[in-house]
Scaffold this motif. Structure first.
Motif: not given
Length: 181
Positions: A83-91, A111-124, A156-161
């Motif tokens: 996911h981070n590698a894809l983020g580098f590509k996106l940025v 970015i909207k799609t990446y943000a959703m996947v980012s939040i879900v991946s961190r919580v998981l 709380v983590q989901i809210y902050l992310l």
């Protein structure tokens, strides 16, 4: 509309507040809106998860944990690193359209799609990490209370992310609105 009216309308049009240098800086591949903070976050996370993967088996007694939890932990870390590698590509590839406005709209959508996947991946990943650490302990009342506190941290983590990503999306949206004026 005749030519004189068109010239007058063009000259009286309000400026967007962007200088030529500002627009060139914005469309350069190294500086789209919100990209610096995303890039820093990705680098820090990649280093952390790589070091964690290198030492978890010895430091956190991976050999004493069930194979399933070791596998899930490594799978979660691999997912985050991918996911981070894809983020580098996106940025690093913000230009994806005929005009700067179109590129920024496309970037905003990605970015909207990446943000959703980012939040879900961190919580998981945190849930798997928690499962890994409690997989071999005997639960007592004190440990159950501690787990309840940790479970409280998930929302709380989901809210902050979500808030971090909302700020990044708002930053991009502000630039987009200014460009469309």
């Amino acid at each position: 509309m005749d030519l004189e009216n068109l010239k007058s309308a063009y000259q009286n049009k309000q400026k967007t507040g962007f200088s030529k240098e500002g627009i060139l800086k914005m469309i350069s591949k190294s500086n789209p809106p919100a990209s610096k903070s995303i890039r820093v976050q990705l680098i820090i996370e990649t280093v952390f998860w790589t070091v964690f993967t290198a030492v978890y088996y010895d430091i956190f007694d991976g050999h004493l944990k069930p194979v399933l939890w070791n596998f899930l932990l490594l799978a979660a870390v691999c997912f985050i690193l991918t996911h981070n590698a894809l983020g580098f590509k996106l940025v690093n590839n913000p230009i994806n359209g005929e005009t700067i406005v179109e590129s920024l709209k496309n970037y905003q959508g990605r970015i909207k799609t990446y943000a959703m996947v980012s939040i879900v991946s961190r919580v998981l990943a945190i849930a798997i990490l928690l499962g890994y650490f409690i997989s071999t302990i005997t639960l007592t009342n004190q440990k159950i209370v501690s787990l309840g506190f940790i479970a409280f941290i998930f929302p709380v983590q989901i809210y902050l992310l979500n808030r971090v990503w909302k700020n990044r999306k708002d930053q991009i949206n502000k630039v987009l609105v200014r460009l469309q004026e």
